[in-house]
Design a protein around this motif. Structure first.
Motif, PDB file in Angstrom:
ATOM      1  N   SER A  91       0.839  -1.206   0.000  1.00 27.80           N
ATOM      2  CA  SER A  91       0.000   0.000   0.000  1.00 27.80           C
ATOM      3  C   SER A  91       0.868   1.247   0.000  1.00 27.80           C
ATOM      4  O   SER A  91       0.500   2.278  -0.555  1.00 27.80           O
ATOM      5  N   GLY A  92       2.026   1.144   0.634  1.00 24.20           N
ATOM      6  CA  GLY A  92       2.931   2.286   0.702  1.00 24.20           C
ATOM      7  C   GLY A  92       3.838   2.417  -0.501  1.00 24.20           C
ATOM      8  O   GLY A  92       4.352   3.506  -0.785  1.00 24.20           O
ATOM      9  N   MET A  93       4.047   1.308  -1.203  1.00 25.98           N
ATOM     10  CA  MET A  93       4.918   1.308  -2.378  1.00 25.98           C
ATOM     11  C   MET A  93       4.303   0.420  -3.456  1.00 25.98           C
ATOM     12  O   MET A  93       3.683  -0.593  -3.143  1.00 25.98           O
ATOM     13  N   SER A  94       4.511   0.784  -4.695  1.00 24.79           N
ATOM     14  CA  SER A  94       4.113  -0.113  -5.782  1.00 24.79           C
ATOM     15  C   SER A  94       5.098  -1.280  -5.806  1.00 24.79           C
ATOM     16  O   SER A  94       6.166  -1.225  -5.186  1.00 24.79           O
ATOM     17  N   ALA A  95       4.753  -2.331  -6.522  1.00 24.24           N
ATOM     18  CA  ALA A  95       5.631  -3.492  -6.615  1.00 24.24           C
ATOM     19  C   ALA A  95       7.007  -3.094  -7.146  1.00 24.24           C
ATOM     20  O   ALA A  95       8.041  -3.505  -6.617  1.00 24.24           O
ATOM     21  N   GLN A  96       7.031  -2.264  -8.170  1.00 21.28           N
ATOM     22  CA  GLN A  96       8.311  -1.873  -8.769  1.00 21.28           C
ATOM     23  C   GLN A  96       9.108  -0.958  -7.833  1.00 21.28           C
ATOM     24  O   GLN A  96      10.335  -1.033  -7.784  1.00 21.28           O
ATOM     25  N   GLN A  97       8.424  -0.092  -7.067  1.00 15.40           N
ATOM     26  CA  GLN A  97       9.124   0.758  -6.110  1.00 15.40           C
ATOM     27  C   GLN A  97       9.752  -0.079  -5.008  1.00 15.40           C
ATOM     28  O   GLN A  97      10.867   0.201  -4.558  1.00 15.40           O
ATOM     29  N   PHE A  98       9.034  -1.124  -4.578  1.00 16.01           N
ATOM     30  CA  PHE A  98       9.572  -1.989  -3.536  1.00 16.01           C
ATOM     31  C   PHE A  98      10.792  -2.750  -4.041  1.00 16.01           C
ATOM     32  O   PHE A  98      11.809  -2.846  -3.347  1.00 16.01           O
ATOM     33  N   VAL A  99      10.694  -3.284  -5.247  1.00 11.71           N
ATOM     34  CA  VAL A  99      11.830  -4.003  -5.832  1.00 11.71           C
ATOM     35  C   VAL A  99      13.042  -3.079  -5.921  1.00 11.71           C
ATOM     36  O   VAL A  99      14.164  -3.464  -5.577  1.00 11.71           O
ATOM     37  N   SER A 100      12.807  -1.843  -6.349  1.00 17.70           N
ATOM     38  CA  SER A 100      13.899  -0.874  -6.469  1.00 17.70           C
ATOM     39  C   SER A 100      14.515  -0.565  -5.103  1.00 17.70           C
ATOM     40  O   SER A 100      15.741  -0.490  -4.963  1.00 17.70           O
TER      41      SER A 100
END
Length: 206
Positions: A91-100
């Motif tokens: 909820s706080g990060m998109s999947a790609q933001q989390f991976v990054s």
């Protein structure tokens, strides 16, 4: 296992959605990054799901894209990360933001997520980084959008009190009541609806 549902959205109350499929209403929780992408009430959508059975409850989690569900399933394999925390992270990060964030070892960014302390953030970086070597191609593959069509079955659901609804949603995602109230108050505006307040509050938190 319930892996995919196609139906009509009957209710939207962040982070929960009620989806009617063949006369059956399925309640499910979505990460807010997925909730933002939902069409209006009365429209049809395909949602990819993950079903969790516990002694005291049966929980259904929904995702707009397969990649988000894939990441959710990998997150709950991490020691100390359950479905609720995984939902809060996405909820706080998109999947790609989390991976990054994991690949760049951005511990401080992860700590800002509700329920993620320094030890959990470090564990996420260590455990998830190795998995991304195998999963990255799947996570960064082009999204396959769920089918949507316009069906004016119901009028758009309106929140009676957007600020209270936003606070309640943030608490569900793992924020403490006082913290959630402070976050919403900081971004409150007269013309903001519940979804806008949640989006702004999560952006400020990061």
């Amino acid at each position: 296992m319930i892996g995919r549902l196609r139906g009509i959205i009957l209710e939207k109350q962040p982070p929960q959605v009620l989806l009617e499929t063949n006369g059956v209403g399925y309640e499910m929780q979505l990460p807010m990054t997925c909730f933002y992408a939902l069409p209006a009430i009365g429209q049809e959508i395909i949602i990819f799901t993950h079903f969790v059975i516990r002694e005291d409850a049966q929980l259904l989690f929904g995702f707009i894209h397969r990649q988000e569900r894939l990441l959710f399933r990998e997150l709950i394999k991490v020691n100390g990360v359950g479905p609720k925390l995984a939902l809060a992270i996405l909820s706080g990060m998109s999947a790609q933001q989390f991976v990054s964030a994991v690949e760049r070892q951005e511990i401080n960014a992860l700590i800002k997520l509700p329920g993620v302390g320094k030890k959990t953030a470090e564990r996420l970086v260590v455990e998830m980084k190795d998995r991304f070597k195998v999963l990255s191609s799947d996570l960064f593959a082009p999204h396959v959008s769920g089918e949507m069509c316009n069906n004016n079955i119901e009028k758009e659901f309106k929140m009676n009190d957007p600020e209270k609804e936003a606070v309640a949603a943030l608490v569900t995602l793992g924020y403490k009541p006082q913290e959630a109230s402070r976050m919403v108050h900081k971004v409150a505006s007269a013309d903001a609806d519940c979804e806008m307040l949640i989006r702004a509050a999560l952006r400020v938190a990061l």
